[in-house]
Design a protein around this motif. Structure first.
Motif, mmCIF file in Angstrom:
data_model
loop_
_atom_site.group_PDB
_atom_site.id
_atom_site.type_symbol
_atom_site.label_atom_id
_atom_site.label_comp_id
_atom_site.label_asym_id
_atom_site.label_seq_id
_atom_site.Cartn_x
_atom_site.Cartn_y
_atom_site.Cartn_z
ATOM 1 N N ASP A 66 0.893 -1.266 -0.124
ATOM 2 C CA ASP A 66 -0.096 -0.026 -0.123
ATOM 3 C C ASP A 66 0.782 1.124 0.174
ATOM 4 O O ASP A 66 0.634 2.118 -0.715
ATOM 5 N N LEU A 67 2.133 1.173 0.880
ATOM 6 C CA LEU A 67 2.881 2.374 0.979
ATOM 7 C C LEU A 67 3.530 2.766 -0.394
ATOM 8 O O LEU A 67 3.642 4.064 -0.818
ATOM 9 N N GLY A 68 3.894 1.769 -1.055
ATOM 10 C CA GLY A 68 4.444 1.879 -2.465
ATOM 11 C C GLY A 68 3.536 2.526 -3.623
ATOM 12 O O GLY A 68 3.634 3.305 -4.162
ATOM 13 N N TRP A 69 2.251 1.740 -3.425
ATOM 14 C CA TRP A 69 1.212 2.190 -4.280
ATOM 15 C C TRP A 69 0.883 3.692 -4.171
ATOM 16 O O TRP A 69 0.975 4.544 -4.968
ATOM 17 N N LYS A 70 0.481 4.160 -2.770
ATOM 18 C CA LYS A 70 0.008 5.474 -2.531
ATOM 19 C C LYS A 70 1.203 6.434 -2.806
ATOM 20 O O LYS A 70 0.883 7.712 -3.477
ATOM 21 N N SER A 71 2.640 6.195 -2.573
ATOM 22 C CA SER A 71 3.587 6.859 -2.877
ATOM 23 C C SER A 71 3.406 7.252 -4.126
ATOM 24 O O SER A 71 3.831 8.624 -4.694
ATOM 25 N N MET A 72 3.183 6.584 -5.046
ATOM 26 C CA MET A 72 3.516 6.778 -6.540
ATOM 27 C C MET A 72 2.016 7.467 -6.813
ATOM 28 O O MET A 72 2.058 8.365 -7.903
ATOM 29 N N ALA A 73 0.848 7.037 -6.299
ATOM 30 C CA ALA A 73 -0.474 7.459 -6.719
ATOM 31 C C ALA A 73 -0.509 8.874 -6.552
ATOM 32 O O ALA A 73 -1.206 9.601 -7.499
ATOM 33 N N VAL A 74 -0.297 9.347 -5.386
ATOM 34 C CA VAL A 74 -0.357 10.646 -4.940
ATOM 35 C C VAL A 74 0.550 11.753 -6.166
ATOM 36 O O VAL A 74 0.102 12.765 -6.448
ATOM 37 N N ASP A 113 3.185 -1.785 -9.846
ATOM 38 C CA ASP A 113 1.834 -2.133 -10.124
ATOM 39 C C ASP A 113 1.123 -0.857 -10.632
ATOM 40 O O ASP A 113 0.511 -0.803 -11.695
ATOM 41 N N ILE A 114 1.225 -0.068 -9.875
ATOM 42 C CA ILE A 114 0.284 1.196 -10.155
ATOM 43 C C ILE A 114 1.117 2.124 -11.287
ATOM 44 O O ILE A 114 0.414 2.522 -12.295
ATOM 45 N N SER A 115 2.333 1.908 -11.626
ATOM 46 C CA SER A 115 3.031 2.631 -12.786
ATOM 47 C C SER A 115 2.772 2.066 -13.852
ATOM 48 O O SER A 115 2.572 2.407 -14.907
ATOM 49 N N ARG A 116 2.659 0.598 -13.822
ATOM 50 C CA ARG A 116 2.217 -0.253 -15.108
ATOM 51 C C ARG A 116 0.960 0.080 -15.442
ATOM 52 O O ARG A 116 0.552 0.303 -16.650
ATOM 53 N N GLN A 117 -0.039 0.401 -14.658
ATOM 54 C CA GLN A 117 -1.359 0.591 -14.910
ATOM 55 C C GLN A 117 -1.658 1.925 -15.608
ATOM 56 O O GLN A 117 -2.344 2.220 -16.474
ATOM 57 N N PHE A 118 -0.529 2.639 -15.395
ATOM 58 C CA PHE A 118 -0.564 4.257 -16.074
ATOM 59 C C PHE A 118 0.459 4.354 -16.847
ATOM 60 O O PHE A 118 0.822 5.717 -17.510
#
Ligand code: ADP
Ligand code: MG
Length: 342
Positions: A66-74, A113-118
């Motif tokens: 979650d921490l990795g995801w959110k750091s990129m998401a913001v 994962d989130i970086s791949r998505q975008f």
């Protein structure tokens, strides 16, 4: 003078006053969600945001992933807030020595994962020790859509709102603050109610396609909601030289937020931070085109929550269900909140 005397935004103002004016090829500098400058035949867009342990997150509230995801998401959310495309990212991590290697790996799985998505590629960074807690700092570099040397790029900016515009938001407001509150107070049940709120807090999804669609349709005013609707809309008002009226009973609040926090849900929607929804302002005709396009593309729901007015400049007025008009409080998130901000 102490930081609490000037607050986070007073400090940023002072710091930008020390710097020389930006060069001519810079279109957007300090004060918006991302900086924009002409770079060869393109318009480059860049932003950076940092997550600090015990300031932005607590280790046991979410997973390492979650921490990795959110750091990129913001960070992606700040690019979404301009309507641009996020191409590359750099990641700096600061780690205390007690953190397990596997945990750092999990942070990176979340980011990957989130970086791949975008379609954002992580191309570098820095790794340092940080004895007092984990720090994850991300920089994202991208470009305006369909940019060319001759014309100014289509972008959402905080300075683009005009009297008569409708004020709109994507998704729900207050879910992240409600999710955080369930974590702080240890409210676990029922999971079907609590889980979506925690998800909103721990794993926000940047409104990337939405931002790009808004910019392509000619919306000129927008930002992402990171510090709370009222404070963030006030930033649009200040930079656009306008005021705003919010109809409190039109705020899109998730049914779970209403159920768990019946008396606080409106405050969460107005002042709770970290929703990472898009706040945008545009004339009625463009909003109609946005609705049609979002529906056709299966994008987020949008809600019209108010209107832009000529004055009072820089103020957000709240219209309560009984017709009363009050000024929005200034409970927006400030890292150095002191006497100036309450
Ligand atoms: P956001 O919430 O959209 O990430 P911030 O509130 O963090 O935006 O920052 C507001 C503006 O101030 C942004 O344009 C950001 O680039 C700029 N800014 C913040 N801190 C600094 C700093 N230390 N030096 C220069 N500019 C800064
Ligand atoms: Mg932002």
């Amino acid at each position: 003078m102490k930081l609490t005397d000037v607050g986070e935004f007073g400090l940023i103002d002072r710091l930008s006053g020390i710097l020389p004016p930006p060069p001519e090829d810079v279109l957007v500098s300090i004060g918006d969600d991302a900086a924009v400058w002409r770079w060869g035949s393109k318009w480059a867009v860049a932003t950076t945001d940092t997550m600090v342990e015990n300031v932005h997150f607590r280790r046991h509230f979410g997973t390492w992933y979650d921490l990795g995801w959110k750091s990129m998401a913001v960070n992606l959310s700040d690019i979404a807030a301009t309507g641009a495309i996020a191409d590359y990212a750099l990641v700096t991590i600061g780690l205390p020595t007690d953190v397990e290697v596997e945990s750092v790996g999990e942070i990176y799985h979340g980011m990957a994962d989130i970086s791949r998505q975008f379609a954002t590629a992580i191309v570098g960074g820095d790794t340092v020790s940080s004895p007092l807690g984990i720090i994850v700092s991300v920089t994202v570099l991208g470009q305006a859509q369909d940019a060319n040397e001759e014309a100014l790029p289509r972008l959402l900016r905080r300075s683009g709102a005009r009297p008569g515009d409708r004020v709109c938001v994507t998704g729900h407001l207050g879910s992240s603050a409600a999710g955080l509150e369930t974590l702080l107070r240890g409210i676990d049940t029922p999971p079907t109610v609590v889980d979506p709120l925690r998800q909103a807090h721990l794993r926000p999804v940047p409104r990337m396609k939405e931002g790009q669609t808004l910019a392509a349709l000619g919306v000129q005013a927008g930002m992402d909601i990171s510090d709370g609707l009222a404070g963030d809309l006030q930033k649009i008002c200040q930079q656009s030289g306008v005021g705003a009226r919010i109809w409190v009973d039109s705020l899109p609040i998730h049914s779970a937020t209403r159920e768990v926090f019946p008396t606080r849900c409106t405050d969460f929607a107005l002042y709770g931070g970290e929703d990472y929804e898009l706040l945008f302002c545009a004339p009625e005709a463009i909003i109609e085109a946005v609705r049609t396009s979002f529906t056709a593309k299966g994008l987020a729901q949008i809600s019209v929550i108010g209107e832009i007015i000529a004055d009072p400049v820089g103020e957000v007025l709240l219209i309560t269900p009984d017709g009363l008009e009050t000024r929005a409080g200034s409970q927006s998130y400030d890292h150095f909140a002191g006497k100036q901000s309450k």
